[in-house]
Design a protein around this motif. Structure first.
Motif, mmCIF file in Angstrom:
data_model
loop_
_atom_site.group_PDB
_atom_site.id
_atom_site.type_symbol
_atom_site.label_atom_id
_atom_site.label_comp_id
_atom_site.label_asym_id
_atom_site.label_seq_id
_atom_site.Cartn_x
_atom_site.Cartn_y
_atom_site.Cartn_z
ATOM 1 N N ARG A 51 0.828 -1.175 0.000
ATOM 2 C CA ARG A 51 0.000 0.000 0.000
ATOM 3 C C ARG A 51 0.874 1.240 0.000
ATOM 4 N N TYR A 52 0.242 2.403 -0.248
ATOM 5 C CA TYR A 52 0.997 3.641 -0.374
ATOM 6 C C TYR A 52 1.326 4.163 1.015
ATOM 7 N N GLY A 53 2.229 5.148 1.043
ATOM 8 C CA GLY A 53 2.567 5.790 2.288
ATOM 9 C C GLY A 53 3.146 7.160 2.043
ATOM 10 N N VAL A 54 2.911 8.099 2.972
ATOM 11 C CA VAL A 54 3.436 9.457 2.892
ATOM 12 C C VAL A 54 4.239 9.684 4.161
ATOM 13 N N GLN A 55 5.498 9.875 4.007
ATOM 14 C CA GLN A 55 6.384 9.961 5.175
ATOM 15 C C GLN A 55 6.083 11.224 5.963
ATOM 16 N N GLY A 56 6.111 11.069 7.323
ATOM 17 C CA GLY A 56 5.897 12.193 8.202
ATOM 18 C C GLY A 56 5.820 11.739 9.649
ATOM 19 N N PRO A 57 5.774 12.680 10.549
ATOM 20 C CA PRO A 57 5.704 12.293 11.968
ATOM 21 C C PRO A 57 4.393 11.590 12.284
ATOM 22 N N ALA A 58 4.422 10.701 13.250
ATOM 23 C CA ALA A 58 3.249 9.905 13.582
ATOM 24 C C ALA A 58 2.152 10.750 14.194
ATOM 25 N N ASP A 92 3.797 20.914 -1.045
ATOM 26 C CA ASP A 92 4.658 19.858 -0.500
ATOM 27 C C ASP A 92 3.774 18.753 0.055
ATOM 28 N N SER A 93 4.374 17.648 0.456
ATOM 29 C CA SER A 93 3.656 16.502 1.005
ATOM 30 C C SER A 93 4.186 16.198 2.415
ATOM 31 N N LEU A 94 3.278 15.840 3.301
ATOM 32 C CA LEU A 94 3.661 15.505 4.678
ATOM 33 C C LEU A 94 2.578 14.610 5.254
ATOM 34 N N GLY A 95 2.982 13.394 5.614
ATOM 35 C CA GLY A 95 2.024 12.457 6.151
ATOM 36 C C GLY A 95 2.391 12.041 7.570
ATOM 37 N N ASN A 96 1.915 10.868 7.996
ATOM 38 C CA ASN A 96 2.233 10.356 9.318
ATOM 39 C C ASN A 96 2.697 8.907 9.249
ATOM 40 N N ASP A 97 3.286 8.538 8.042
ATOM 41 C CA ASP A 97 3.816 7.190 7.863
ATOM 42 C C ASP A 97 5.334 7.217 8.038
ATOM 43 N N PRO A 98 5.918 6.068 8.353
ATOM 44 C CA PRO A 98 7.388 6.030 8.520
ATOM 45 C C PRO A 98 8.146 6.271 7.230
ATOM 46 N N LEU A 99 7.555 5.976 6.096
ATOM 47 C CA LEU A 99 8.247 6.193 4.817
ATOM 48 C C LEU A 99 7.207 6.468 3.750
ATOM 49 N N SER A 100 7.705 6.987 2.617
ATOM 50 C CA SER A 100 6.832 7.283 1.478
ATOM 51 C C SER A 100 6.958 6.172 0.456
ATOM 52 N N ALA A 101 5.857 5.789 -0.104
ATOM 53 C CA ALA A 101 5.851 4.735 -1.114
ATOM 54 C C ALA A 101 4.654 4.955 -2.039
ATOM 55 N N ARG A 102 4.869 4.516 -3.228
ATOM 56 C CA ARG A 102 3.810 4.652 -4.243
ATOM 57 C C ARG A 102 3.194 3.271 -4.447
ATOM 58 N N GLY A 103 2.311 2.942 -3.546
ATOM 59 C CA GLY A 103 1.659 1.658 -3.624
ATOM 60 C C GLY A 103 0.201 1.789 -3.950
ATOM 61 N N ASN A 104 -0.507 0.647 -3.790
ATOM 62 C CA ASN A 104 -1.932 0.645 -4.057
ATOM 63 C C ASN A 104 -2.679 1.245 -2.878
ATOM 64 N N MET A 105 -4.011 1.312 -3.004
ATOM 65 C CA MET A 105 -4.811 1.886 -1.950
ATOM 66 C C MET A 105 -4.779 1.000 -0.703
ATOM 67 N N TRP A 106 -4.841 -0.305 -0.908
ATOM 68 C CA TRP A 106 -4.810 -1.240 0.218
ATOM 69 C C TRP A 106 -3.649 -2.217 0.054
ATOM 70 N N GLY A 107 -3.113 -2.642 1.106
ATOM 71 C CA GLY A 107 -2.024 -3.608 1.087
ATOM 72 C C GLY A 107 -1.621 -4.043 2.498
ATOM 73 N N ASP A 108 -0.751 -5.060 2.571
ATOM 74 C CA ASP A 108 -0.318 -5.574 3.877
ATOM 75 C C ASP A 108 0.697 -4.656 4.531
ATOM 76 N N GLN A 109 1.537 -4.039 3.699
ATOM 77 C CA GLN A 109 2.583 -3.187 4.246
ATOM 78 C C GLN A 109 2.842 -2.048 3.285
ATOM 79 N N ILE A 110 3.582 -1.039 3.792
ATOM 80 C CA ILE A 110 3.889 0.125 2.964
ATOM 81 C C ILE A 110 5.011 -0.243 2.010
ATOM 82 N N GLY A 111 4.826 0.088 0.728
ATOM 83 C CA GLY A 111 5.839 -0.152 -0.288
ATOM 84 C C GLY A 111 5.294 0.111 -1.673
ATOM 85 N N ASP A 112 6.231 0.142 -2.609
ATOM 86 C CA ASP A 112 5.815 0.377 -3.998
ATOM 87 C C ASP A 112 5.048 -0.816 -4.522
ATOM 88 N N SER A 113 4.093 -0.513 -5.329
ATOM 89 C CA SER A 113 3.284 -1.553 -5.973
ATOM 90 C C SER A 113 2.889 -1.069 -7.354
#
Length: 549
Positions: free
Chosen positions: A440-447, A491-512
């Motif tokens: 799944r996708y992710g946007v890196q930023g503080p929790a 700019d982009s700022l999320g609350n995930d540990p890392l940024s990834a361009r994944g799908n909407m749903w997934g088991d873990q954050i990463g490119d998909s």
């Protein structure tokens, strides 16, 4: 033989009591008027082309006849229609005064009588006795009385000699002979012209009106029609040629009558004289035609008769010195290059031209000037009002413009279910340059980030086109590994540990693997945004509402 007597009239013409000219005429019928062919021409504005005529019978019998044109003819101060004039009388036409100074008789040269013919020799007469060659009374063949064949007699070769001096004709007119004491005759100098060159096989009637030897009028009636003479001019009745009623005995008389079938009849007026020639028949007089029953009473004129004239016939009718010559002939051939005008359609063409010219004139009259001044132009208030109207129309047009839509039959459920895709790049959320799946996708930023957001897609494109230096200089802080959207921020700022361009749903954050879009879909103004966490989706909806306002 004594020649025919003619009368020479001498006139003096005055204008404003000043002598203009003197003229001498010797015609039996003198035409007076403004026409250049008149015998006595009157250059006056009030004179008509054919104003009056003068009949000359003898030096003591001279008659003036006015032809009824205004302002008429004055004789010795009184207006007249017909009167006798004599030398010393004053005629006035308009402002021109004409004085008859003298009337003298002149002799017209007579044609010489033909020489008497020698009696024909009698072939049965007894021969004359032979002359005795030895007798004293016999004629000497060598004597001086014998005819010399080479003497000064007629030269048999003089006729064929083009250089021989011509003898003067016996009836040659003297050079000082007054005008009118001689006549002109056409002398045939060549063969006859073939009829097919000058005629066409169509019926026609030729009408010639003469006064003594003067031709007054010639008319060719093609196709044949009726011909009237007289002085009557009204709305329903008109005359083809003017002749005073004193001559005809009526104000309007027919000369030729033609029916719709093409048959032509000549009208024999009361007191008429003359002759009629029918092809294949001997010439007869008018009285003989009436007495033999070859005529019938005319319904056009009381007391007159009419007679049918077949093709090739001729009639010569004389009434009070006026001669009518009627001939049924073939129509003349039209001269090459002759301009024919359709008189029936001429009225309609004239009306159409007048209407079109009126429309053009109205358009030219009411058209405002091209170089108008500022006072006549549009005011400032009008300009402002026009601008507001244009701006309102443009905004309305933008609001009514529908977004182009592309129908999709088999929609991907991961992209928001079935519906109509919006225009632009879209598809399953992810990275098109990887082979990984299920992340799944992710946007890196503080929790504890209370305002998670993503960057605009334009920032990522600028980074790819201009490099990181250009992106940093422009102040765009979009994470190239995070997903983007057109409604995102700089700019982009999320609350995930890392940024990834994944799908909407997934088991873990990463490119998909995916098309890279957010999968915007929907129908009309309703748009469904397939994006993950609800807070981020709420902020996306707020951004869209702000854009609509």
């Amino acid at each position: 033989m004594e020649g025919k007597q003619k009368v020479a009239l001498t006139f003096a013409l005055y204008q404003n009591d000043a002598l203009v000219r003197r003229e001498t005429v010797t015609q039996d019928i003198v035409k007076v008027g403004k026409d250049a062919k008149s015998h006595l021409r009157v250059d006056d504005e009030l004179a008509s082309r054919m104003h009056a005529v003068i009949e000359v019978a003898s030096p003591e019998d001279i008659t003036l006849i006015d032809l009824g044109n205004e302002p008429g003819t004055m004789v010795n101060g009184a207006r007249v229609n017909k009167c006798k004039i004599r030398p010393g009388d004053q005629l006035q036409i308009g402002s021109t005064k004409i004085v008859l100074e003298k009337a003298e008789a002149v002799a017209m040269a007579a044609a010489p009588a033909p020489p008497p013919k020698a009696p024909a020799a009698n072939p049965f007469a007894a021969p004359a006795p032979a002359a005795n060659p030895f007798g004293g009374a016999a004629a000497n063949p060598f004597g001086g009385a014998a005819a010399n064949p080479f003497g000064g007699g007629a030269d048999p070769f003089a006729y064929n000699n083009p250089f021989a001096q011509k003898q003067a004709a016996v009836d040659e007119v003297p050079h000082d002979a007054p005008e009118g004491s001689y006549t002109y005759t056409l002398v045939k100098s060549g063969p006859d012209v073939p009829a097919e060159e000058v005629e066409v096989p169509s019926a026609s009637v030729e009408v010639m009106i003469l006064w003594d030897q003067s031709v007054l009028h010639v008319a060719h009636l093609t196709p044949p029609r009726s011909f009237y003479v007289g002085e009557e001019e009204s709305k329903n009745f008109k005359c083809d040629y003017f002749i005073p009623s004193e001559k005809l005995g009526t104000t309007r008389a027919p000369i030729v009558l033609a029916d719709r079938g093409g048959s032509v009849s000549v009208v024999l007026l009361p007191r008429a004289k003359g002759t009629i020639e029918i092809p294949g028949q001997p010439k007869i007089t008018v009285q003989q035609a009436i007495d033999t029953g070859r005529t019938q009473p005319s319904a056009e004129l009381s007391g007159a008769h009419q007679m049918a004239l077949p093709a090739g016939s001729k009639a010569k009718i004389e009434v009070e010195g006026i001669t009518f010559q009627i001939s049924t002939v073939n129509a003349g051939r039209v001269v090459a290059g002759h301009l024919a005008v359709d008189t029936q359609g001429l009225l309609y063409h004239g009306l159409s031209m007048a209407v079109h010219m009126g429309l053009l004139a109205a358009m030219a009259f009411f058209m405002p000037p091209l170089g108008s001044t500022e006072e006549d132009g549009v005011s400032a208030d009008q300009q402002y009002l026009i601008q507001q109207y244009l701006q309102a129309a443009a905004e309305k047009e933008m609001e009514e413009k529908e977004t182009e839509q592309v129908a999709e039959n088999n929609a991907d459920n991961k992209e928001g279910g079935t519906g109509t895709r919006a225009k632009g790049e879209e598809g399953s959320m992810g990275n098109p340059n990887t082979k990984l799946t299920g992340n799944r996708y992710g946007v890196q930023g503080p929790a504890d980030n209370a305002d998670p957001h993503i960057a605009r897609q334009a920032a990522l494109r600028d980074a790819a086109e201009f490099g990181m230096i250009g992106l940093l200089n422009s102040g765009a802080g979009g994470d190239p590994n995070a997903p983007t959207a057109p409604w995102g921020r700089d700019d982009s700022l999320g609350n995930d540990p890392l940024s990834a361009r994944g799908n909407m749903w997934g088991d873990q954050i990463g490119d998909s693997f995916g098309a890279g879009g957010l999968g915007l879909s929907g129908i009309g103004d309703a748009v469904r945004i397939t994006i993950g966490p609800w807070p981020m989706m709420e902020r996306a909806l707020a951004a869209l509402a702000e854009a609509d306002r």
